[in-house]
Design a protein around this motif. Structure first.
Motif, mmCIF file in Angstrom:
data_model
loop_
_atom_site.group_PDB
_atom_site.id
_atom_site.type_symbol
_atom_site.label_atom_id
_atom_site.label_comp_id
_atom_site.label_asym_id
_atom_site.label_seq_id
_atom_site.Cartn_x
_atom_site.Cartn_y
_atom_site.Cartn_z
ATOM 1 N N GLU A 202 -15.378 1.950 -8.223
ATOM 2 C CA GLU A 202 -14.154 2.773 -8.460
ATOM 3 C C GLU A 202 -14.589 3.617 -9.504
ATOM 4 O OE1 GLU A 202 -12.891 -0.903 -10.181
ATOM 5 O OE2 GLU A 202 -11.470 -1.237 -8.509
ATOM 6 N N HIS A 223 -14.632 5.576 -5.466
ATOM 7 C CA HIS A 223 -13.129 5.934 -5.084
ATOM 8 C C HIS A 223 -12.402 6.176 -6.426
ATOM 9 C CE1 HIS A 223 -9.123 4.955 -4.323
ATOM 10 N NE2 HIS A 223 -9.291 3.901 -4.829
ATOM 11 N N ASP A 226 -6.415 6.949 -9.922
ATOM 12 C CA ASP A 226 -5.335 8.056 -10.598
ATOM 13 C C ASP A 226 -5.268 7.085 -12.027
ATOM 14 O OD1 ASP A 226 -3.272 10.352 -9.635
ATOM 15 O OD2 ASP A 226 -2.362 8.656 -11.233
ATOM 16 N N THR A 229 -1.239 5.990 -11.689
ATOM 17 C CA THR A 229 -0.986 5.069 -10.533
ATOM 18 C C THR A 229 -1.979 4.010 -10.101
ATOM 19 O OG1 THR A 229 -1.312 6.694 -8.974
ATOM 20 C CG2 THR A 229 0.788 6.532 -9.984
ATOM 21 N N TRP A 231 -5.031 2.665 -8.117
ATOM 22 C CA TRP A 231 -5.807 2.754 -6.570
ATOM 23 C C TRP A 231 -4.744 3.242 -5.621
ATOM 24 C CZ3 TRP A 231 -5.653 -1.544 -9.592
ATOM 25 C CH2 TRP A 231 -6.754 -2.164 -10.127
ATOM 26 N N ASP A 232 -5.372 4.220 -4.865
ATOM 27 C CA ASP A 232 -4.361 4.726 -3.523
ATOM 28 C C ASP A 232 -5.335 3.951 -2.392
ATOM 29 O OD1 ASP A 232 -4.252 6.159 -1.374
ATOM 30 O OD2 ASP A 232 -3.637 7.986 -2.219
ATOM 31 N N GLU A 234 -4.972 3.841 0.745
ATOM 32 C CA GLU A 234 -5.080 4.545 1.873
ATOM 33 C C GLU A 234 -6.713 5.159 1.698
ATOM 34 O OE1 GLU A 234 -4.205 4.034 4.597
ATOM 35 O OE2 GLU A 234 -2.636 2.857 3.580
ATOM 36 N N MET A 235 -6.793 5.773 0.650
ATOM 37 C CA MET A 235 -8.022 6.311 0.202
ATOM 38 C C MET A 235 -9.131 5.308 -0.244
ATOM 39 S SD MET A 235 -7.625 9.727 -0.461
ATOM 40 C CE MET A 235 -8.796 10.298 -1.476
ATOM 41 N N HIS A 260 -5.250 -0.908 -14.766
ATOM 42 C CA HIS A 260 -4.275 -1.136 -13.723
ATOM 43 C C HIS A 260 -4.558 -2.641 -13.003
ATOM 44 C CE1 HIS A 260 -2.298 2.707 -13.634
ATOM 45 N NE2 HIS A 260 -3.272 3.572 -13.796
#
Ligand code: PLP
Length: 484
Positions: A202, A223, A226, A229, A231-232, A234-235, A260
């Motif tokens: 990450e 990766h 954000d 927010t 983890w995304d 899909e990304m 998070h």
């Protein structure tokens, strides 16, 4: 032995040096020298390292040798470089300067310093009674040589019981006791990551994980999380499918530094995708004990593992005390044996007494962890209150657990701020320490592990130097980046 850095490596560390924020008319050599100074100041370029020869670096970063020559000369003049004819040039710091902001990622010894560089708490009051009780337990082990490469059975059982209680049935054979979570990570990397293997992490992530990966010469890709927010999904899964890394390292519970918590659905999809891409998954559960909301926790990532893809690592540093140096790996029993075989070549085994202290602490875990959470809640509030009053333009998402506030600053000033804060007795972990490429300058990790009054005082001092930075740097921040 002299360590040296190759041109290509330094080029990577330098990143987009020629496009420094606010750079207008300064010549290339000055920008290059300034970036090297920045790398030294925030610890990403160690002291005493031999820099590449001028011609080599010029080739690696695509500038003339004269530019590198002038940059090196500037660095010599400011005391950041020492050269000996025919031998090379080594990084130094000007006389009278200390290594700034955790050149070593470790607690400082300077008692007057408010250390916000380390995200871990002091020991709980139960530690000394546990140590006394452990001393009484010790005679049971004194009749043997005391080497237990996988750990004492009673501690392995206690750790396994913790996993079972969290919903993933675990036996003592699946646990390897290590010298902290850091050693757990290092051992797994030794086994699973041959030099040059692609690894996904990450960004931001835990700096010492990056150090462990660099030591294994992994090819790291990232990766991006954000700040608001997390983890995304899909990304993250897309990055896995695209890079098909040998290994992915994630911190699903109260991620360091952003705080998070990964939701259950993404955990399940992550494990399934890792299986299809042939990726081993390391779940670093360092902060799993430290929920600050009381909400039910998602199950451990290992719950979704049907193909022995997931290796969980964790330890007692965050819920109990880092000085114990007790961590562990949870994996399949055969993998534990293979890791133990490697471990024998590193440090043989963990100290018996510390493991007995850990057993005693785990017997009392509910009370200790409950008190730690209450303390952290109070400290988180104190830190947030101080920031809202003194630095209202800084932004953060309130973390639901863990020990850190990932703060978005009002400009790309994190390293400069950390340097300035050092002069007023506050050690900070600037954003770039949590990434690979010198980005994250807009972010600062602020742990809330110190007493409220120390946090308030630290914020007061930081706000003071932030103000000074502002007056020095004003022309930079006023400039517009886009002309259309
Ligand atoms: C995510 C993460 N992993 C591992 C560690 C290392 O922990 P230990 O002290 O158990 O080696 C830390 C400590 O800060 C951490 O934050």
């Amino acid at each position: 032995m002299t360590t040296s850095i190759r041109g290509s490596q330094l080029a990577r560390l330098l990143g987009r040096w020629h496009a420094l924020p606010g750079r207008h008319r300064s010549p290339d050599y000055a920008a290059l020298a300034a970036t090297v100074r920045g790398l030294l100041a925030d610890g990403r370029l160690p002291l005493g390292v031999r820099l590449p020869a001028e011609r080599e670096l010029a080739g690696s970063i695509g500038v003339s040798r004269t530019t590198v020559s002038a940059a090196y000369r500037t660095l010599r003049e400011t005391g950041h470089l020492t050269s000996r004819r025919g031998a090379g040039s080594w990084t130094t710091l000007p006389r009278g300067h200390r290594v700034a902001t955790s050149g070593l990622w470790a607690a400082g010894d300077d008692v007057d310093m408010i250390d916000l560089g380390v995200a871990a708490s002091a020991a709980p009051p139960e530690l000394v009674p546990a140590a006394r009780a452990a001393a009484d337990d010790l005679p049971r082990y004194l009749g043997s040589a005391g080497y237990h490469p996988t750990g004492l059975v009673e501690l392995r059982e206690a750790v396994a019981a913790g996993y079972t209680a969290r919903g993933v049935a675990t036996s003592a054979e699946q646990i390897l006791i290590t010298a902290g979570t850091q050693q757990a990570l290092d051992l797994v990397l030794r086994l699973c990551v041959p030099a040059g293997s692609p690894v996904l992490v990450e960004a931001p992530t835990y700096p010492n994980a990056l150090a462990a990966l660099s030591a294994r010469r992994a090819r790291i890709s990232t990766h991006g999380l954000d700040a608001a927010t997390g983890w995304d999904g899909e990304m993250l899964l897309g990055a896995l499918r695209q890079t098909r890394p040998r290994l992915a390292y994630v911190i699903p519970e109260f991620h360091n530094p952003t705080g998070h918590l990964m939701d259950t659905a993404l955990r399940e999809r992550l494990v399934a995708t890792a299986h299809t891409t042939g990726t081993e998954l390391i779940a670093d559960e360092s902060f799993v004990d430290l929920s600050l909301t009381g909400d039910p926790m998602p199950p451990p990532v290992a719950v979704f593992d049907r193909h022995s893809r997931v290796v969980s690592i964790g330890g007692m540093s965050k819920g109990y005390w880092g000085g114990l140096r007790i961590g562990w790996v949870r994996a399949s029993a055969p993998l534990v044996q293979r890791l133990a075989a490697i471990r024998v070549g590193v440090d043989m085994a963990s100290p018996v007494l510390e493991q007995l202290v850990a057993v005693r602490l785990l017997e009392n875990s509910r009370a200790i962890v409950t008190a730690r959470r209450a303390e952290l809640c109070e400290r988180r509030e104190a830190l947030m209150a101080a920031l809202r009053v003194r630095l209202p333009e800084w932004r953060f998402a309130v973390p639901a657990g863990g020990v850190t506030l990932w703060t978005e600053l009002d400009g790309p000033i994190s390293s400069a701020l950390a340097r300035a804060a050092e002069d007023v007795g506050v050690r900070l972990a600037p954003g770039p320490r949590f990434g690979l490429d010198g980005t994250l300058e807009r972010f600062l990790r602020l742990p809330f592990t110190l007493p409220p009054e120390d946090l308030a005082e630290a914020v007061r001092r930081i706000a003071g130097v932030r103000h000074d930075l502002e007056s020095v740097a004003r022309p930079v921040w006023r400039s517009t980046a886009v002309i259309a």
